[in-house]
Design an enzyme around this catalytic site. Sequence first.
Site, PDB file in Angstrom:
ATOM      1  CE  LYS A  10      29.737  10.475 -20.128  1.00 23.69           C
ATOM      2  NZ  LYS A  10      28.990   9.487 -19.300  1.00 23.69           N
ATOM      3  CE1 TYR A  50      28.945   5.528 -23.112  1.00 21.75           C
ATOM      4  CE2 TYR A  50      27.786   7.030 -24.565  1.00 21.75           C
ATOM      5  CZ  TYR A  50      28.570   6.806 -23.453  1.00 21.75           C
ATOM      6  OH  TYR A  50      28.988   7.878 -22.673  1.00 21.75           O
ATOM      7  CG  ASN A 117      28.743  10.164 -15.643  1.00 17.86           C
ATOM      8  OD1 ASN A 117      28.767  10.607 -16.787  1.00 17.86           O
ATOM      9  ND2 ASN A 117      28.854   8.878 -15.377  1.00 17.86           N
ATOM     10  CG  HIS A 120      33.795   8.107 -22.165  1.00 20.11           C
ATOM     11  ND1 HIS A 120      33.318   6.864 -21.801  1.00 20.11           N
ATOM     12  CD2 HIS A 120      34.853   7.876 -22.995  1.00 20.11           C
ATOM     13  CE1 HIS A 120      34.048   5.931 -22.411  1.00 20.11           C
ATOM     14  NE2 HIS A 120      34.986   6.522 -23.134  1.00 20.11           N
ATOM     15  CD  GLU A 131      36.123   4.334 -25.516  1.00 19.27           C
ATOM     16  OE1 GLU A 131      36.799   5.213 -24.939  1.00 19.27           O
ATOM     17  OE2 GLU A 131      35.443   3.490 -24.889  1.00 19.27           O
TER      18      GLU A 131
HETATM   19  P1  DAT Z   1      31.868   4.854 -16.966  1.00 19.25           P
HETATM   20  O1  DAT Z   1      31.346   6.089 -17.692  1.00 19.25           O
HETATM   21  O2  DAT Z   1      32.247   5.181 -15.558  1.00 19.25           O
HETATM   22  O3  DAT Z   1      32.935   4.118 -17.738  1.00 19.25           O
HETATM   23  P2  DAT Z   1      30.053   2.748 -17.832  1.00 19.25           P
HETATM   24  O4  DAT Z   1      30.961   2.543 -19.011  1.00 19.25           O
HETATM   25  O5  DAT Z   1      29.715   1.558 -17.011  1.00 19.25           O
HETATM   26  O6  DAT Z   1      30.630   3.858 -16.841  1.00 19.25           O
HETATM   27  O7  DAT Z   1      28.692   3.374 -18.327  1.00 19.25           O
HETATM   28  C1  DAT Z   1      28.683   4.363 -19.346  1.00 19.25           C
HETATM   29  C2  DAT Z   1      27.674   5.412 -18.959  1.00 19.25           C
HETATM   30  O8  DAT Z   1      26.384   4.837 -18.887  1.00 19.25           O
HETATM   31  C3  DAT Z   1      27.916   6.027 -17.586  1.00 19.25           C
HETATM   32  O9  DAT Z   1      28.837   7.079 -17.610  1.00 19.25           O
HETATM   33  C4  DAT Z   1      26.541   6.442 -17.202  1.00 19.25           C
HETATM   34  C5  DAT Z   1      25.648   5.389 -17.808  1.00 19.25           C
HETATM   35  N1  DAT Z   1      25.333   4.313 -16.868  1.00 19.25           N
HETATM   36  C6  DAT Z   1      26.152   3.283 -16.508  1.00 19.25           C
HETATM   37  N2  DAT Z   1      25.565   2.463 -15.641  1.00 19.25           N
HETATM   38  C7  DAT Z   1      24.316   2.981 -15.432  1.00 19.25           C
HETATM   39  C8  DAT Z   1      23.203   2.603 -14.634  1.00 19.25           C
HETATM   40  N3  DAT Z   1      23.230   1.519 -13.862  1.00 19.25           N
HETATM   41  N4  DAT Z   1      22.096   3.397 -14.673  1.00 19.25           N
HETATM   42  C9  DAT Z   1      22.052   4.491 -15.457  1.00 19.25           C
HETATM   43  N5  DAT Z   1      23.067   4.893 -16.243  1.00 19.25           N
HETATM   44  C10 DAT Z   1      24.182   4.157 -16.225  1.00 19.25           C
HETATM   45 MG    MG Z   2      32.815   3.114 -19.581  1.00 18.68          MG
END
Ligand code: DAT
Ligand code: MG
Length: 140
Positions: A10, A50, A117, A120, A131
Site C-alpha cells: 500500500k 474494495y 497497515n 493487502h 482481484e
Molecule cells: P484485511 O486488509 O486484513 O483483509 P479487511 O479486508 O477487513 O482487512 O479491510 C480492508 C482494509 O480496510 C484494511 O486493511 C484496513 C481497513 N479497515 C478494515 N477494518 C477497519 C476498521 N474497523 N476501521 C478502519 N479501517 C478498517
Molecule cells: Mg481484506
Amino acid sequence: MSERTLILVKPDGVERGLVGDVLARIERKGYRLDRLELVHPTDAQLAAHYEEHEGKPFYQPLVDFMKSGPVVAVIASGEGVIRGFRVLAGTTDPTEAAPGTVRGDLARDWGEKVQKNIVHGSDSVESAEREIGIWFPESA
Ligand code: DAT
Ligand code: MG
C-alpha cells in the site's frame, strides 16, 4: 495445490521504502513472484477492489488513503499462498499483529481514519482471481 494470490504494498509501504522488505519475506517463505508492477490506482480499480467494504464508515478514508500514492501490485504463487501470505501479513489492526509479521513488525497506526497497515492480501481463491482481474487484467 499451487495457487495464486494478489498482494498490494500500500502507499504507506511504498512511501516508507518497505517494498523490498515485503518482497523478501514473500521470497524467503518460498513463494514465487509471478507479476510485479508499480501502479497509480484509479478510482475504478479501488471501487472494484474494495466493493465488499462499500458503505462502511472506513470505506472513504480507505479509498482516499489508497489514492495518496503509488502501490506495488504483485501476483505471488505457491502451495497455500493465499492463507500463507495473510499469516505473513499479520492481523488487520497492526497494534494487535504478532511480531514476525509485516504488520506486527513494521506498522503501528490504526484508527477510524487511518489504515496504514502496509499490505493487502487476497482472502480466498475467489477473491484472488477477482482481484487479479482488477490489477492484472491480462493475467486473469
Ligand atoms: P484485511 O486488509 O486484513 O483483509 P479487511 O479486508 O477487513 O482487512 O479491510 C480492508 C482494509 O480496510 C484494511 O486493511 C484496513 C481497513 N479497515 C478494515 N477494518 C477497519 C476498521 N474497523 N476501521 C478502519 N479501517 C478498517
Ligand atoms: Mg481484506
